[in-house]
Design an enzyme around this catalytic site. Structure first.
Site, mmCIF file in Angstrom:
data_model
loop_
_atom_site.group_PDB
_atom_site.id
_atom_site.type_symbol
_atom_site.label_atom_id
_atom_site.label_comp_id
_atom_site.label_asym_id
_atom_site.label_seq_id
_atom_site.Cartn_x
_atom_site.Cartn_y
_atom_site.Cartn_z
ATOM 1 N N THR A 1 -30.918 -7.183 20.635
ATOM 2 C CA THR A 1 -29.665 -6.507 20.985
ATOM 3 C C THR A 1 -29.787 -4.994 20.771
ATOM 4 O O THR A 1 -28.804 -4.271 20.930
ATOM 5 C CB THR A 1 -28.504 -7.054 20.128
ATOM 6 O OG1 THR A 1 -28.844 -6.877 18.749
ATOM 7 C CG2 THR A 1 -28.247 -8.524 20.404
ATOM 8 N N ARG B 1 -25.167 -8.958 28.627
ATOM 9 C CA ARG B 1 -26.252 -9.578 29.395
ATOM 10 C C ARG B 1 -25.856 -10.984 29.849
ATOM 11 O O ARG B 1 -25.196 -11.711 29.097
ATOM 12 C CB ARG B 1 -27.508 -9.702 28.517
ATOM 13 C CG ARG B 1 -28.164 -8.393 28.206
ATOM 14 C CD ARG B 1 -29.397 -8.590 27.339
ATOM 15 N NE ARG B 1 -29.064 -9.020 25.989
ATOM 16 C CZ ARG B 1 -29.959 -9.302 25.051
ATOM 17 N NH1 ARG B 1 -31.248 -9.223 25.326
ATOM 18 N NH2 ARG B 1 -29.590 -9.661 23.841
ATOM 19 N N PRO B 2 -26.298 -11.395 31.061
ATOM 20 C CA PRO B 2 -26.006 -12.780 31.470
ATOM 21 C C PRO B 2 -26.735 -13.742 30.534
ATOM 22 O O PRO B 2 -27.880 -13.496 30.155
ATOM 23 C CB PRO B 2 -26.583 -12.880 32.893
ATOM 24 C CG PRO B 2 -27.256 -11.600 33.185
ATOM 25 C CD PRO B 2 -27.033 -10.635 32.054
ATOM 26 N N GLN C 1 -25.073 -15.762 14.833
ATOM 27 C CA GLN C 1 -26.144 -16.315 15.668
ATOM 28 C C GLN C 1 -26.169 -17.849 15.542
ATOM 29 O O GLN C 1 -25.119 -18.436 15.354
ATOM 30 C CB GLN C 1 -27.511 -15.699 15.326
ATOM 31 C CG GLN C 1 -27.632 -14.238 15.752
ATOM 32 C CD GLN C 1 -27.024 -13.262 14.766
ATOM 33 O OE1 GLN C 1 -27.201 -13.373 13.570
ATOM 34 N NE2 GLN C 1 -26.299 -12.276 15.264
ATOM 35 N N LEU D 1 -15.772 -27.635 26.468
ATOM 36 C CA LEU D 1 -15.842 -28.930 27.169
ATOM 37 C C LEU D 1 -15.320 -28.780 28.596
ATOM 38 O O LEU D 1 -15.834 -29.375 29.527
ATOM 39 C CB LEU D 1 -15.006 -29.971 26.409
ATOM 40 C CG LEU D 1 -15.138 -31.400 26.915
ATOM 41 C CD1 LEU D 1 -16.485 -32.003 26.521
ATOM 42 C CD2 LEU D 1 -14.014 -32.291 26.395
ATOM 43 N N ASP D 2 -14.297 -27.927 28.756
ATOM 44 C CA ASP D 2 -13.650 -27.758 30.066
ATOM 45 C C ASP D 2 -14.592 -27.196 31.132
ATOM 46 O O ASP D 2 -14.345 -27.371 32.319
ATOM 47 C CB ASP D 2 -12.442 -26.819 29.925
ATOM 48 C CG ASP D 2 -12.865 -25.481 29.342
ATOM 49 O OD1 ASP D 2 -13.372 -25.476 28.207
ATOM 50 O OD2 ASP D 2 -12.725 -24.456 30.036
ATOM 51 N N GLY E 1 -19.051 -20.219 19.854
ATOM 52 C CA GLY E 1 -17.590 -20.157 19.695
ATOM 53 C C GLY E 1 -17.185 -20.353 18.240
ATOM 54 O O GLY E 1 -16.128 -20.935 17.952
ATOM 55 N N LYS E 2 -18.005 -19.822 17.322
ATOM 56 C CA LYS E 2 -17.719 -19.984 15.890
ATOM 57 C C LYS E 2 -16.405 -19.307 15.506
ATOM 58 O O LYS E 2 -15.694 -19.761 14.617
ATOM 59 C CB LYS E 2 -18.865 -19.395 15.045
ATOM 60 C CG LYS E 2 -20.171 -20.134 15.221
ATOM 61 C CD LYS E 2 -21.297 -19.504 14.448
ATOM 62 C CE LYS E 2 -21.849 -18.245 15.067
ATOM 63 N NZ LYS E 2 -22.563 -18.403 16.335
ATOM 64 N N GLY E 3 -16.092 -18.208 16.206
ATOM 65 C CA GLY E 3 -14.883 -17.443 15.890
ATOM 66 C C GLY E 3 -13.628 -18.295 15.950
ATOM 67 O O GLY E 3 -12.729 -18.153 15.131
ATOM 68 N N ASP F 1 -23.434 -17.831 20.036
ATOM 69 C CA ASP F 1 -22.380 -17.790 21.056
ATOM 70 C C ASP F 1 -21.722 -19.152 21.275
ATOM 71 O O ASP F 1 -21.209 -19.428 22.355
ATOM 72 C CB ASP F 1 -22.923 -17.289 22.416
ATOM 73 C CG ASP F 1 -23.616 -15.952 22.274
ATOM 74 O OD1 ASP F 1 -23.099 -15.100 21.551
ATOM 75 O OD2 ASP F 1 -24.689 -15.776 22.888
ATOM 76 N N GLY G 1 -21.173 -11.145 17.886
ATOM 77 C CA GLY G 1 -19.933 -10.697 18.505
ATOM 78 C C GLY G 1 -19.082 -11.873 18.890
ATOM 79 O O GLY G 1 -19.569 -12.768 19.564
ATOM 80 N N HIS G 2 -17.842 -11.901 18.404
ATOM 81 C CA HIS G 2 -16.964 -12.905 18.992
ATOM 82 C C HIS G 2 -15.672 -12.286 19.459
ATOM 83 O O HIS G 2 -15.155 -11.350 18.889
ATOM 84 C CB HIS G 2 -16.801 -14.161 18.140
ATOM 85 C CG HIS G 2 -16.216 -13.945 16.800
ATOM 86 N ND1 HIS G 2 -16.971 -14.002 15.661
ATOM 87 C CD2 HIS G 2 -14.958 -13.689 16.432
ATOM 88 C CE1 HIS G 2 -16.178 -13.787 14.634
ATOM 89 N NE2 HIS G 2 -14.962 -13.594 15.075
ATOM 90 N N THR G 3 -15.238 -12.836 20.577
ATOM 91 C CA THR G 3 -14.087 -12.276 21.267
ATOM 92 C C THR G 3 -12.830 -12.979 20.783
ATOM 93 O O THR G 3 -12.777 -14.201 20.736
ATOM 94 C CB THR G 3 -14.261 -12.504 22.782
ATOM 95 O OG1 THR G 3 -15.557 -12.035 23.124
ATOM 96 C CG2 THR G 3 -13.213 -11.784 23.593
HETATM 97 P P1 IMP Z 1 -31.659 -9.197 17.307
HETATM 98 O O1 IMP Z 1 -30.785 -10.069 16.468
HETATM 99 O O2 IMP Z 1 -30.924 -8.029 17.909
HETATM 100 O O3 IMP Z 1 -32.912 -8.804 16.593
HETATM 101 O O4 IMP Z 1 -32.147 -10.067 18.578
HETATM 102 C C1 IMP Z 1 -33.034 -11.177 18.429
HETATM 103 C C2 IMP Z 1 -32.637 -12.307 19.381
HETATM 104 O O5 IMP Z 1 -31.433 -12.882 18.944
HETATM 105 C C3 IMP Z 1 -32.400 -11.867 20.836
HETATM 106 O O6 IMP Z 1 -32.819 -12.898 21.693
HETATM 107 C C4 IMP Z 1 -30.890 -11.708 20.907
HETATM 108 O O7 IMP Z 1 -30.401 -11.876 22.218
HETATM 109 C C5 IMP Z 1 -30.459 -12.873 20.004
HETATM 110 N N1 IMP Z 1 -29.147 -12.655 19.386
HETATM 111 C C6 IMP Z 1 -28.840 -11.820 18.362
HETATM 112 N N2 IMP Z 1 -27.535 -11.924 18.062
HETATM 113 C C7 IMP Z 1 -27.015 -12.832 18.886
HETATM 114 C C8 IMP Z 1 -25.708 -13.409 19.025
HETATM 115 O O8 IMP Z 1 -24.751 -13.098 18.313
HETATM 116 N N3 IMP Z 1 -25.579 -14.342 19.998
HETATM 117 C C9 IMP Z 1 -26.614 -14.742 20.777
HETATM 118 N N4 IMP Z 1 -27.839 -14.260 20.685
HETATM 119 C C10 IMP Z 1 -28.036 -13.311 19.738
#
Ligand code: IMP
Length: 446
Positions: free
Chosen positions: A132, A306-307, A227, A335-336, A18-20, A16, A43-45
């Site tokens: 996830t 999730r938070p 990831q 940074l902001d 911000g690779k996108g 997360d 997931g990237h937005t």
């Molecule tokens: P899994 O990849 O669904 O097996 O989850 C394993 C761990 O990696 C968990 O803690 C997820 O929250 C975390 N995780 C998987 N994909 C992402 C991602 O794209 N961003 C952040 N955490 C991720």
């Protein structure tokens, strides 16, 4: 003819980062984007023409007309999730056909992978990873157990039927015995997945061949990581990790492009830290400062909502990520989010059992012993969202970035100061060293 340039984009923290956005910037001049690991857990937005997309499987290059996107062999592909994502992109007018390819060697996620994951995550006495719930881990387990189904097999109807019948029989027995799971219907699954296979077939090819040929023909390739380093199956906070090679080495095994063809590794880090799911997080903030970062940074998972857990920047981990990935350039995002602070603590070192250490523990329980050593950096207490040059940043913000460079040995090549494409500062040396001579500031683009 000279071979094409290549760059790996890797998350330097827990995902997360911000690779996108950096992939989006590079696709102005890079011709191909290849995803090398993970699945629809990522997931990237991205916002195009006011419409918000969350890309999960499809590489970011798809949003740039003329750019080729590749889902490499290292990815685990859920065919239904893929088709859903493609349909929503098509609805939004994105040109898919001829621009998107799936490796015939990628592994397929099937419903029993999700069944096994849900069972294991909820079973008493098991370590809860906080996954996830997309079936990612069990699909990689089957890959390594040499009993997985690959995309080429998905397209082979007779093989698909036998595979599903045998796998369902086995997984239903295991699921029932271990987790009391409801059995899955093999006939229904075969029907659904053979239909999906027909729709997927036009995208499938030998992507290792495609990528190596593209590089040989002088085309530039971005390898898009999913990831982050600390979620890597080998180098992350095991067992609180994902099940794939999220680090730069995964770009090689996950696409079939040799290590000798990789030019540059770009690490992406937030100006602070976040993590979703369970597991160690040495610089985590469990107080209102953490809550404040979560709110200001809108730190909620793009896939699961999730938070995210939040904390201060952790330089020992960033140095570790630099070493494992071979990061020469860093991109600092969000940074902001620190703009309001007059003082910014940064973790500069670890103490374990009262002794300073440069080593990152191998065990999750080792992280619990870490005492973070903080240095308080001056904040800038000034908005940075509209700043477009390094010189335009407040002096303490420049010092914050220089400090990161000094402590990690990597150069900061790009800074993101907001969610929009144009809220980006590009450092000229980064642009020229990557061969992005024609790169325009994102603001200058149509
Ligand atoms: P899994 O990849 O669904 O097996 O989850 C394993 C761990 O990696 C968990 O803690 C997820 O929250 C975390 N995780 C998987 N994909 C992402 C991602 O794209 N961003 C952040 N955490 C991720």
């Amino acid at each position: 003819m000279n071979r094409g340039r290549t760059a790996v984009i890797v998350g330097a923290q827990w995902g997360d980062e911000g690779k996108g956005k950096i992939v989006d910037v590079l696709t102005q001049t890079f011709s191909v984007v290849a995803r090398y690991a993970g699945g629809h857990n990522a997931g990237h937005t991205v916002i195009i023409n006011g419409k918000k997309f969350i890309l999960q499987l499809v590489p970011g290059g798809i949003l740039r007309p003329g750019c080729i996107s590749v889902i490499g062999n290292g990815v685990v592909l859920d065919p239904l999730a893929f088709l859903k994502e493609v349909a929503s992109l098509r609805d939004a007018g994105v040109q898919i056909d001829g621009n998107l390819f799936i490796s015939n060697r990628a592994q397929v996620i099937l419903p029993y992978h999700r069944m096994m994951e849900l069972g294991a995550e909820n079973a008493p006495g098991r370590v809860k990873i906080g996954t996830t719930s997309r079936g990612i881990g069990p699909a990689y387990e089957d890959k390594m157990g040499r009993r997985g189904l690959r995309v080429a097999d998905l397209l082979d109807t007779a093989l698909l039927r036998t595979h599903i019948e045998n796998a369902c029989r086995e997984k239903n027995m295991i699921g029932h015995a271990l987790f009391n799971s409801d059995p899955l219907d093999a006939d229904k699954m075969f029907k659904e997945y053979s239909d999906a296979a027909q729709k997927i077939a036009p995208f499938v090819c030998d992507t290792a061949l495609l990528l190596n040929q593209a590089i040989a023909e002088g085309k530039s390739v971005v390898f898009e990581g999913a990831q982050g380093t600390m979620l890597d199956i080998d180098h992350g906070t095991y067992p609180f990790v994902t099940s794939s090679s999220a680090t730069s080495g995964g770009a090689v095994t996950g696409t079939g492009v040799p290590p000798t063809s990789i030019d540059t590794v770009i690490g992406i880090t937030k100006a602070y830290c976040t993590r979703v799911g369970g597991g160690p997080f040495p610089s985590e903030l469990l107080d209102e400062q953490g809550e404040d970062l979560r709110k200001r940074g809108n730190e909620f998972g793009a896939v699961t909502g999730r938070p995210r857990r939040t904390g201060w920047l952790d330089l020992p981990l960033l140095r570790y990520a630099g070493m494992i990935n071979g990061i020469s350039w860093l991109v600092v995002t969000k940074l902001d989010v620190l703009d309001h602070l007059t003082e910014i603590p940064v973790c500069v070192g670890y103490k374990i059992d009262g002794k300073a250490t440069a080593e990152v523990p191998a065990q999750a329980c080792g992280y619990e012993k870490i005492e973070c050593l903080y240095r308080k950096m001056p904040g800038w207490a000034t908005p940075t969202q509209d700043v477009r040059t390094l010189e335009g940043l407040p002096k303490p913000a420049r010092e914050y970035l220089t400090f990161i460079e000094k402590e990690t040995g990597a150069r900061v090549g790009m800074i993101s100061t907001g969610p929009d494409r144009e809220q980006t500062i590009l450092v000229p040396e980064f642009v020229s060293q990557l061969g992005l001579k024609e790169i325009k500031s994102p603001a200058a683009r149509a």
